[in-house]
Every structure is written in C-alpha cells, then in structure tokens.
Design a protein around this motif. Structure first.
Motif, short mmCIF file in Angstrom:
data_model
loop_
_atom_site.label_atom_id
_atom_site.label_comp_id
_atom_site.label_asym_id
_atom_site.label_seq_id
_atom_site.Cartn_x
_atom_site.Cartn_y
_atom_site.Cartn_z
N ALA A 287 25.39 49.94 48.12
CA ALA A 287 24.30 49.58 47.22
C ALA A 287 24.77 48.52 46.23
O ALA A 287 25.92 48.53 45.78
N PRO A 288 23.91 47.56 45.89
CA PRO A 288 24.32 46.52 44.93
C PRO A 288 24.53 47.13 43.55
O PRO A 288 23.92 48.14 43.20
N PRO A 289 25.39 46.53 42.75
CA PRO A 289 25.62 47.07 41.41
C PRO A 289 24.38 46.94 40.54
O PRO A 289 23.57 46.02 40.69
N GLY A 290 24.22 47.90 39.63
CA GLY A 290 23.08 47.88 38.72
C GLY A 290 23.28 46.93 37.56
O GLY A 290 24.34 46.29 37.39
N VAL A 291 22.24 46.82 36.74
CA VAL A 291 22.30 45.93 35.57
C VAL A 291 23.34 46.41 34.58
O VAL A 291 24.09 45.62 33.99
N ASP A 292 23.46 47.73 34.40
CA ASP A 292 24.44 48.27 33.46
C ASP A 292 25.86 47.95 33.92
O ASP A 292 26.73 47.64 33.10
N ASP A 293 26.09 48.05 35.26
CA ASP A 293 27.44 47.75 35.76
C ASP A 293 27.78 46.27 35.55
O ASP A 293 28.91 45.94 35.17
N LEU A 294 26.81 45.38 35.77
CA LEU A 294 27.09 43.95 35.55
C LEU A 294 27.31 43.65 34.08
O LEU A 294 28.13 42.80 33.72
N THR A 295 26.58 44.34 33.20
CA THR A 295 26.77 44.12 31.76
C THR A 295 28.15 44.56 31.33
O THR A 295 28.83 43.88 30.54
N ALA A 296 28.59 45.72 31.83
CA ALA A 296 29.93 46.19 31.49
C ALA A 296 30.99 45.26 32.03
O ALA A 296 32.03 45.03 31.40
N LEU A 297 30.73 44.67 33.24
CA LEU A 297 31.70 43.74 33.80
C LEU A 297 31.78 42.46 32.97
O LEU A 297 32.86 41.90 32.73
N ALA A 298 30.62 41.99 32.47
CA ALA A 298 30.63 40.77 31.66
C ALA A 298 31.22 41.00 30.28
O ALA A 298 31.70 40.07 29.63
N ALA A 299 31.16 42.25 29.77
CA ALA A 299 31.66 42.53 28.43
C ALA A 299 33.17 42.69 28.37
O ALA A 299 33.73 42.83 27.28
N ARG A 300 33.83 42.69 29.52
CA ARG A 300 35.29 42.86 29.49
C ARG A 300 35.93 41.62 28.87
O ARG A 300 35.50 40.48 29.13
N PRO A 301 36.99 41.78 28.05
CA PRO A 301 37.66 40.62 27.46
C PRO A 301 38.34 39.78 28.53
O PRO A 301 38.98 40.32 29.44
N ARG A 302 38.17 38.47 28.42
CA ARG A 302 38.78 37.57 29.38
C ARG A 302 40.16 37.15 28.90
O ARG A 302 40.39 36.98 27.72
N VAL A 303 41.05 36.99 29.85
CA VAL A 303 42.42 36.56 29.55
C VAL A 303 42.46 35.03 29.67
O VAL A 303 42.15 34.47 30.73
N VAL A 304 42.81 34.35 28.57
CA VAL A 304 42.87 32.88 28.54
C VAL A 304 44.29 32.47 28.92
O VAL A 304 45.27 32.90 28.28
N VAL A 305 44.43 31.63 29.93
CA VAL A 305 45.72 31.16 30.39
C VAL A 305 45.91 29.72 29.92
O VAL A 305 45.05 28.85 30.17
N THR A 306 46.97 29.48 29.20
CA THR A 306 47.26 28.13 28.70
C THR A 306 47.73 27.26 29.86
O THR A 306 48.66 27.63 30.58
N PRO A 307 47.14 26.09 30.05
CA PRO A 307 47.51 25.26 31.20
C PRO A 307 48.85 24.56 30.98
O PRO A 307 49.36 24.46 29.87
N PHE A 308 49.39 24.05 32.10
CA PHE A 308 50.62 23.27 32.05
C PHE A 308 50.28 21.81 31.73
O PHE A 308 49.28 21.28 32.18
N GLN A 309 51.17 21.18 30.92
CA GLN A 309 51.07 19.76 30.59
C GLN A 309 52.40 19.09 30.92
O GLN A 309 53.44 19.75 31.01
N THR A 310 52.38 17.79 31.09
CA THR A 310 53.59 17.02 31.39
C THR A 310 53.96 16.18 30.17
O THR A 310 53.11 15.47 29.62
N CYS A 311 55.25 16.30 29.75
CA CYS A 311 55.70 15.57 28.55
C CYS A 311 55.63 14.07 28.80
O CYS A 311 56.01 13.58 29.87
N ASP A 312 55.16 13.32 27.81
CA ASP A 312 55.03 11.87 27.95
C ASP A 312 56.37 11.15 27.94
O ASP A 312 56.46 10.01 28.44
N ASP A 313 57.42 11.81 27.40
CA ASP A 313 58.72 11.15 27.31
C ASP A 313 59.65 11.54 28.46
O ASP A 313 60.22 10.68 29.12
N CYS A 314 59.83 12.86 28.67
CA CYS A 314 60.83 13.31 29.66
C CYS A 314 60.20 13.87 30.93
O CYS A 314 60.93 14.33 31.82
N ASP A 315 58.88 13.86 31.06
CA ASP A 315 58.17 14.37 32.25
C ASP A 315 58.46 15.86 32.51
O ASP A 315 58.38 16.33 33.65
N ARG A 316 58.82 16.59 31.48
CA ARG A 316 59.06 18.02 31.63
C ARG A 316 57.72 18.75 31.52
O ARG A 316 56.86 18.38 30.72
#
Length: 342
Positions: A287-316
């Motif tokens: 059975a497809p999930p109900g509206v309450d289940d989708l609301t609870a899924l959307a209310a979960r805190p999201r984990v923010v992942v900091t992206p990788f960057q390349t140094c302008d001087d040493c390319d690290r």
C-alpha cells in the motif's frame, strides 16, 4: 615381484567358476575369516544415495557399539571434510539409515543418541513370531512277549479318601494387548495424500467504489486484446474484479498490472483465470504511504554535507561552502602580509 603377482593372479583366476567375461569386472572372491562387515546391496547399490553417503554408512556400520560417530569424529577418521560428511549424514537420515535423537538425562543434561539401522525397510514390516522347533518323535516301546495267564488274587477292598471339593474359579482380568511402539525411523517426506495448506483468499479493496469496479471490469474485459490467451468468461471477470480493484487502489498503473499478470505464462496455459487469481494474490504491491507518513518523512532533520573545494594556490582539496584557499595557504598568506607590513 612381477612374476609372483602374475602367478598369484593366474592361480586365483583359475578358481573362478565358469567362463570369464570379456568385458566388465571380474570378481575374485576370497572368504573372510575375521574383521569383516556384512553390507546389503540395498545400501551398496542405493540409487538415490551418493557414493560418499554409502561409504560413510559402511564406515559407521563397521564400527563397534558405542563408537563416536559425530561429524568431527568421522572427519578425523576419513579424508572427507566436515561439510561433505554432514551432507552424507543428512542423506542417510533422509533415507532411514540414520537417526539422531536428543535425550535428557538426570541433572538436565541433554545428550544426542545416534541410531544406525543396517536394514531400515525391515523395521516397517511386521515381525513374525518365532516358532518353536519341532520335537523329535519318541520311539514307541516294543510289545512285550505273550506270557501264560496268571491267576490273579482276590481283590482287597481299599478305602479311598473323599475327594476335596474343587476350588472356586477366580476371575482373571483380561490382559490388554501392548500398545504398538512408535517406529524408530520416520520418513520425513510427507505422503502424496497429506493435506495441503489452504490457498490465500483473493485481495479485496478497502472500498469497492463504482469507479473502481468499472475500471477493474474494463481492464479484465480488455485483457484479451493484449494477451489473446487470457480470454475470460463473464463469471471469471466478476470473480477477479475485487483483486484488480485492490491493485488499482494501491496506485498501480494498468500497464504494470497487465505485465505482472500476463508475462511469462506456463506452457500450455489451461486455466487462465486460476493463474490470474494466483498472481493477483501473490504479487500484490504494498500500500502507498499515507499523508501522515510523508509528513513525518519530510520533518526529519536533513544532514548538510560540506562540499569539496580546490585551493587556488596549491590545488589541494579541502571542504568549504565557498571556493578559495586551504588553511595552510591562508596562514602563509597572513604571515606574508604581516611580514610585509612590518
């Protein structure tokens, strides 16, 4: 050494009765007088047992009473590993030659008793009572020679004592026959006449609305255009409508239902309605999930992942929400600017 072996073989072949066969094995049978075990052909030529299982059975049958026949003990005696020995023991157990029972002793100690029967088919047959051997006939005494008649004396009256009255008969309670003991070896394969598990009922929708009923009826009536072998009668359509309605209620698309019901049918297809009922029951989507289940899924805190960057001087590579310089380059730049300002 070769001459002695050939001479011994020729002498043994000369004792084989009858002409020697031109093909196949030639048996040179020398009777055993000690250290031998009798093995029946029902085991040595068993059509369903592997050669490993037959060899393990012969090894167990040759051991004395009370010898250890666990998997580890047999692995220590044989060249086969524990996995092959365990598989061979399961084969022997399935065909009645071996049975392992758990027995509880005093002090709550549980032991495993292993029973091996060299002829399991004989346990299923009723045993005949042992008949007593016939007694030899006793020789009749020879008739005595005829003698001259002898005049007997007059009989003397003898006083006989009165006979004692017979003892009253004591009623003897009838002895119940012994209850038949359970067979030691019970086959694990159920007979063909064993009752089968009941079939699961056809799925039903929570609310068979007129729209669902009309859509399911149209789907089943139109099924023969896409799969000609699935031509249904009117009674079959009415019987299968609740199952299709349950699929439609669970947001299944008609083309997905059609593929699930008609793909890869058995050959030949004799009962299309029974196949559809089976697949509607066994392949029912969740059975497809109900509206309450989708609301609870959307209310979960999201984990923010900091992206990788390349140094302008040493390319690290370094983690940062914005591009720029790594920590070492920033410290070097700061130290250089401070030295230049001084």
């Amino acid at each position: 050494m070769d001459t002695q072996q050939n001479t011994a073989l020729a002498r043994a072949l000369a004792e084989v009765p009858g002409p020697l066969p031109t093909r196949g094995v030639i048996h040179i049978t020398i009777p055993h007088t000690e250290r031998f075990t009798i093995v029946g052909n029902h085991l040595a030529q068993h059509p369903d047992l592997s050669c490993t299982a037959i060899g393990i059975a012969v090894r167990i049958q040759s051991l004395p009473q009370g010898a250890e026949v666990s998997i580890k003990a047999l692995a220590a005696r044989c060249k086969e590993g524990e996995k092959r020995i365990a598989a061979a023991l399961r084969e022997l157990e399935a065909h009645g030659y071996l049975q392992r029972l758990h027995d509880r002793l005093s002090g709550k100690k549980v032991i495993t008793r292993t029973f091996f029967c060299n002829q399991p088919a004989a346990l299923m047959r009723p045993r005949r009572p042992v008949e007593a051997p016939p007694q030899p006939a006793k020789p009749e005494p020879a008739p005595a020679p005829a003698q001259a008649p002898v005049q007997e004396p007059a009989p003397v009256p003898v006083c006989h004592p009165t006979a004692a009255p017979p003892a009253p008969e004591v009623p003897v309670a009838p002895v119940a026959p012994p209850a038949p003991s359970a067979p030691l070896f019970v086959p694990r394969v159920p007979p063909p006449t064993a009752p089968k598990a009941p079939r699961r009922p056809l799925p039903q929708p929570r609310d068979l609305t007129p729209e669902l009923d009309r859509a399911a009826t149209t789907f089943l009536s139109d099924l023969h255009r896409h799969a000609p072998r699935f031509t249904l009668s009117e009674d079959d359509v009415r019987r299968l409508v609740p199952g299709v309605a349950a699929w439609l209620e669970r947001a299944a698309r008609p083309d997905a239902i059609r593929r699930a019901l008609t793909d890869d049918p058995p050959q030949p297809l004799r009962h299309p309605a029974k196949l559809l009922a089976h697949r509607l029951t066994e392949l029912l989507p969740p059975a497809p999930p109900g509206v309450d289940d989708l609301t609870a899924l959307a209310a979960r805190p999201r984990v923010v992942v900091t992206p990788f960057q390349t140094c302008d001087d040493c390319d690290r590579a370094f983690r940062s929400p914005t591009p720029g310089h790594c920590r070492d380059c920033r410290e070097s730049r700061a130290a250089y600017a401070q030295a230049a300002a001084a």
